[in-house]
Design a protein around this motif. Sequence first.
Motif, PDB file in Angstrom:
ATOM      1  N   SER A 239      24.982  10.576 -14.018  1.00  0.00           N
ATOM      2  CA  SER A 239      23.630  10.813 -12.437  1.00  0.00           C
ATOM      3  C   SER A 239      23.708  11.017 -10.957  1.00  0.00           C
ATOM      4  O   SER A 239      23.294  11.435 -10.902  1.00  0.00           O
ATOM      5  N   VAL A 240      25.220  10.004 -10.717  1.00  0.00           N
ATOM      6  CA  VAL A 240      25.380   9.776  -9.435  1.00  0.00           C
ATOM      7  C   VAL A 240      26.265  11.416  -9.093  1.00  0.00           C
ATOM      8  O   VAL A 240      25.643  11.593  -8.198  1.00  0.00           O
ATOM      9  N   VAL A 241      26.684  11.377  -9.639  1.00  0.00           N
ATOM     10  CA  VAL A 241      27.362  12.883  -9.728  1.00  0.00           C
ATOM     11  C   VAL A 241      26.642  14.150  -9.802  1.00  0.00           C
ATOM     12  O   VAL A 241      26.824  15.050  -8.889  1.00  0.00           O
ATOM     13  N   PHE A 242      25.809  13.494 -10.767  1.00  0.00           N
ATOM     14  CA  PHE A 242      24.336  14.854 -10.546  1.00  0.00           C
ATOM     15  C   PHE A 242      23.284  15.347  -9.104  1.00  0.00           C
ATOM     16  O   PHE A 242      22.661  16.359  -8.750  1.00  0.00           O
ATOM     17  N   PHE A 243      23.426  14.210  -8.918  1.00  0.00           N
ATOM     18  CA  PHE A 243      22.248  14.385  -7.669  1.00  0.00           C
ATOM     19  C   PHE A 243      23.426  14.335  -6.915  1.00  0.00           C
ATOM     20  O   PHE A 243      22.718  14.996  -5.420  1.00  0.00           O
ATOM     21  N   SER A 244      24.351  14.101  -6.542  1.00  0.00           N
ATOM     22  CA  SER A 244      25.350  14.744  -5.276  1.00  0.00           C
ATOM     23  C   SER A 244      25.697  16.099  -5.065  1.00  0.00           C
ATOM     24  O   SER A 244      25.247  16.575  -4.217  1.00  0.00           O
ATOM     25  N   GLU A 246      23.134  18.521  -6.851  1.00  0.00           N
ATOM     26  CA  GLU A 246      22.049  18.876  -6.614  1.00  0.00           C
ATOM     27  C   GLU A 246      21.779  18.698  -4.118  1.00  0.00           C
ATOM     28  O   GLU A 246      21.740  19.865  -4.472  1.00  0.00           O
ATOM     29  N   MET A 247      21.866  17.519  -4.034  1.00  0.00           N
ATOM     30  CA  MET A 247      22.257  17.585  -2.315  1.00  0.00           C
ATOM     31  C   MET A 247      23.477  18.308  -1.568  1.00  0.00           C
ATOM     32  O   MET A 247      22.847  18.532  -0.882  1.00  0.00           O
TER      33      MET A 247
ATOM     34  N   LEU B  55       6.636  13.979  -4.186  1.00  0.00           N
ATOM     35  CA  LEU B  55       6.888  15.077  -4.978  1.00  0.00           C
ATOM     36  C   LEU B  55       6.838  15.944  -4.100  1.00  0.00           C
ATOM     37  O   LEU B  55       6.803  17.316  -4.789  1.00  0.00           O
ATOM     38  N   VAL B  56       6.021  16.444  -2.316  1.00  0.00           N
ATOM     39  CA  VAL B  56       5.731  17.336  -2.613  1.00  0.00           C
ATOM     40  C   VAL B  56       6.565  17.761  -1.785  1.00  0.00           C
ATOM     41  O   VAL B  56       6.749  18.964  -1.640  1.00  0.00           O
ATOM     42  N   GLN B  57       7.134  16.800  -1.029  1.00  0.00           N
ATOM     43  CA  GLN B  57       8.345  16.884   0.399  1.00  0.00           C
ATOM     44  C   GLN B  57       9.897  17.384  -0.326  1.00  0.00           C
ATOM     45  O   GLN B  57      10.454  18.229   0.060  1.00  0.00           O
ATOM     46  N   SER B  58       9.780  16.381  -2.522  1.00  0.00           N
ATOM     47  CA  SER B  58      11.116  16.863  -2.493  1.00  0.00           C
ATOM     48  C   SER B  58      11.153  18.019  -2.882  1.00  0.00           C
ATOM     49  O   SER B  58      10.919  18.981  -3.272  1.00  0.00           O
ATOM     50  N   GLU B  59      13.309  18.587  -2.750  1.00  0.00           N
ATOM     51  CA  GLU B  59      13.258  19.569  -3.410  1.00  0.00           C
ATOM     52  C   GLU B  59      13.764  19.819  -5.342  1.00  0.00           C
ATOM     53  O   GLU B  59      13.436  21.114  -5.198  1.00  0.00           O
ATOM     54  N   ILE B  60      13.785  18.412  -4.870  1.00  0.00           N
ATOM     55  CA  ILE B  60      14.615  18.261  -6.427  1.00  0.00           C
ATOM     56  C   ILE B  60      12.983  17.748  -7.581  1.00  0.00           C
ATOM     57  O   ILE B  60      13.176  17.605  -8.648  1.00  0.00           O
TER      58      ILE B  60
END
Lengths: 382, 477, 128
Positions: A239-244, A246-247, B55-60
């Motif tokens: 999940s940490v890798v996924f999140f990074s 994505e960001m 939830l409105v602000q986030s891109e994901i």
Amino acid sequence: MLTPFPIEFMIIVTFAVVAILFVILISVVLVIHKAIEAQQIWREDRLYEEYSVLFAELLLQELPPLTSDAKPSAVFRQYDELIAPMQTRLKNLSSRRRRQHRHVLRKVLTDFAQDLSGETAERLVYFFYAFGFVDELCELLKSRHWWIRAQAARDLGLIRARRGIRYLTAALEDVHPDVRNQAMQSLIVLVGVEALRTIFRISRDLSAWTQVELSVIVMGFKEKAVPYLIEALDSSDESVVFFSLEMLSQIGFTAAVEPLLNLLTTHPRTSIRAKAAEALGRLGDGRAEGPLLSHISSGDTTLRLKAIEAVGRIGSPQAVQPLLRQWERGDIHERIVIARAIARCGEEGLSVIRSIAQGEPSLNTAIVGQVLEELGYIEEAA
Amino acid sequence: MTFLDVLQPVLHTYFLFTIGYFVVVNLTYTFFLGLSFKEILYYMRHNSFGNLRLLVQSEITPPVSILAPAYNEEPTVVESVKSLLKLNYGTYEVVVINDGSRDGTLKQLIEEFHLYRSRQLYLPSIEAKPVRAIYKSKKPAYRNLVVVDKENGGKADALNVGINVAQYDFVCAIDADSLLEEDALQKVVKPFLEDPTMIAVGGIVRIANGCKVVNGRVIEVRLSNKFLPIFQVVEYFRAFLSGRMAWQGLNGLLIISGAFGLFRRSAVIDVGGYRHDTVGEDMELVVRLHRKMREWKRPYRIAFVPDPVCWTEAPESTQILSRQRNRWHRGLLDTMLIHRKMLMNPSYGVVGLAAMPYFVVVELLGPVFEFVGYLTVILLLFLEALNIQMTLLFFIVALFYGVMYSVGAVLLEEISFQRYPRARDLALLLSFGVIENFGYRQLTTWWRVKAFWDYVRGRKGWGAMQRKGFEAPKDGS
Amino acid sequence: MPQTILVAEDQQHIRSLIEYKLRNAGYTVVGVEDGVAALQQAQILKPQLILLDVMMPLMTGFEVLAALKQNDETKTIPVLLVTAQSKEEEVLKGLELGADDYITKPFSPNELAARVKTVLLRATKSRG
């Protein structure tokens, strides 16, 4: 016929009595509870008012200027003098009332902390330490009840108590997600962007909700967060890798391309490789094209589709032929994805798609019809 | 031997049975009230820490497809769609499914939103009636609007088409006349984000009669000045705040109202979508989700959010209300019959051993027992053999429990959301909790008993429900 | 003659703080805790400046501001808005409605006093 007092009758009478007593009991308890609560709230409001006025003065009182050779701690001694009378007053209260007063006082100071900045805010932080609230909050982080722990984690951030950092770090592993989330947010307030390193290192199984909360913070830091995100790509937690990933693709920082390529080609998990492909696509960097093209015929469906999409986002004409070869093999869903990708590969790709569209009406022409419409090349169907 | 001598042992047994039933049901109710209290408290605390605005602000934030079936909604459809397009959420699309309306529903939509026939391919995952066309808007402001025109096939069929057309992983099924709260999606999406095994989430549906509605939003909460809607407000409190909240705590929630429910699209497709041969398609889907997930041994959760998310217009005439209740009860009966295999079957866990038996014994058969009770009283009265003292006493006790349960539900509302700001409304609600036992309750009992008869006669149809457009109440009303 | 400032802020702690700060700076301060009272006091007192919190019960700061600007007697009184966080839309909306300046929470009390002073100075200059 039924006798006047059969056993059933007695049963019902008992029920009636129990029911009535029960309802009466509940109402009485409720009323009493409500009254006590109302009184308590009223008393707290009074106290709150009193302390707001008192502390407005203590926070704003002009202090005599320090001499130039004064020690840095001299200012703290001045602060101590300011609150000394208040501390004596608290000490002289009975332990029950003291608890009450301290509770309200903490609320007043926490509220002030949210709205103030500058020298006043520094004075406020000192007050928190001097009254022992910081230690108290750190202690509350060990409470049995999760909502008290979460509240303490949130307040430690609000009052900017750096002494809480150690405790908040420990709270990152709390059993309740709300405590973990509040601890994360407070750590970021206290430590700044570097807190991300600790958070990524300690956190396990970030829920999608936590990711949403973190994403807003990370997007606030933008480029400053990139080094920590890249570091987090090595995490053993998916999940940490996924999140990074994505960001990194959201921030769109090209320094991320190399590490992402590394993940795409070497990571043992296809789910992560697919995510890396997606991120590379969004970065749109030409360096990724070759490696991505080698995945557009991958046996793993998710990875294959993500790679195709990514190639389309990079959009170089060289990708058209390999994509067309894959088109022959794909089913209808895949063909839609491929057609989208090809249509984005410059003039060359677009003309290929247009030529398919002009053929005899078939499934293929329908697919490219949809894609051309999506991309805004045709508006209305015949 | 007289007729009475034969009857007496029968009546005696029935009497004992009633007492037993009464004890069991009321203990369950009390237990539910307590459990709901615990669940709501947890929810309130939990909610104070998550900032939904993120939830409105986030891109994901995961995107959502709202599915709004429309059948002959010409007077209201434009207004409803406009308010759906104004929700406060990240990315979402509104899929309006015109279920072969015979009025100008589609024409209204095409003109108002400048729709054109899209070339989007229709690739169904669930079998449904044919789609005639998919429309999209030429105007960028309505980019997230999709209108599907299909052949008439009923609400379930329309929703299945909606699921087929939806492009996002989460689908939100609503009624054409549901008025959503602005942050409704935020509230029901959060449980999905916190638990990856979540497959469906329902929310509280409230009654909009009497409220001030402007541009498809409830802006002031008031009670109606008609009797029937107020009775229903109390009923809804009971059903949602204590009933569903308690069941969700046990992961045995069997109903997500058709007026508002969010589902994981893949889960709904896996179990085959809505069934169109039942009148209780919303309940049947949820029961089937439970059933299949347990059969496939997939970990799953179905949750309920005690936040008000959606407002709906309640029937104001007994005629329409009776049809609605009749339909609900036939739906319940149908669902229980379809899934009778789960009943008391330990391999379905809490659903088979607790939720299903509860729904059969209390919700489904309760009205029958009550009705037989009334019949007995009348019969005995006729034979001049009625022990009036005892009957009265029994009725008083029953009344007390009934009132306690209603009052408990109103209090749950008071400690949690307090949506009725006026003290007058609260007092009215509490007193209607008492009044409903004289007349209204018997009326609903009769409607529900009649549903059995209609079911046997094979009347599975919906029974037309008239809808009127929402209007702002006149001032001073 | 000391200048009068009306402080409309529903949160007790921050109102006490603002009142103390401004009193120490030599102004006469009147505090109210909701929008309706703010409007009433503005008409009665005709203060030289109004400090208006945006988030208030009964009437929001924006509503009060709009009402003030519609009334001939109060429309010339300068208004300083206090907003939570720097939400651009809020600030713009306030300025559009005719606020003279704004300050966002968290703020430093010294900055607040300085802004009050500037707004007052500007107002006196433009008037005379």
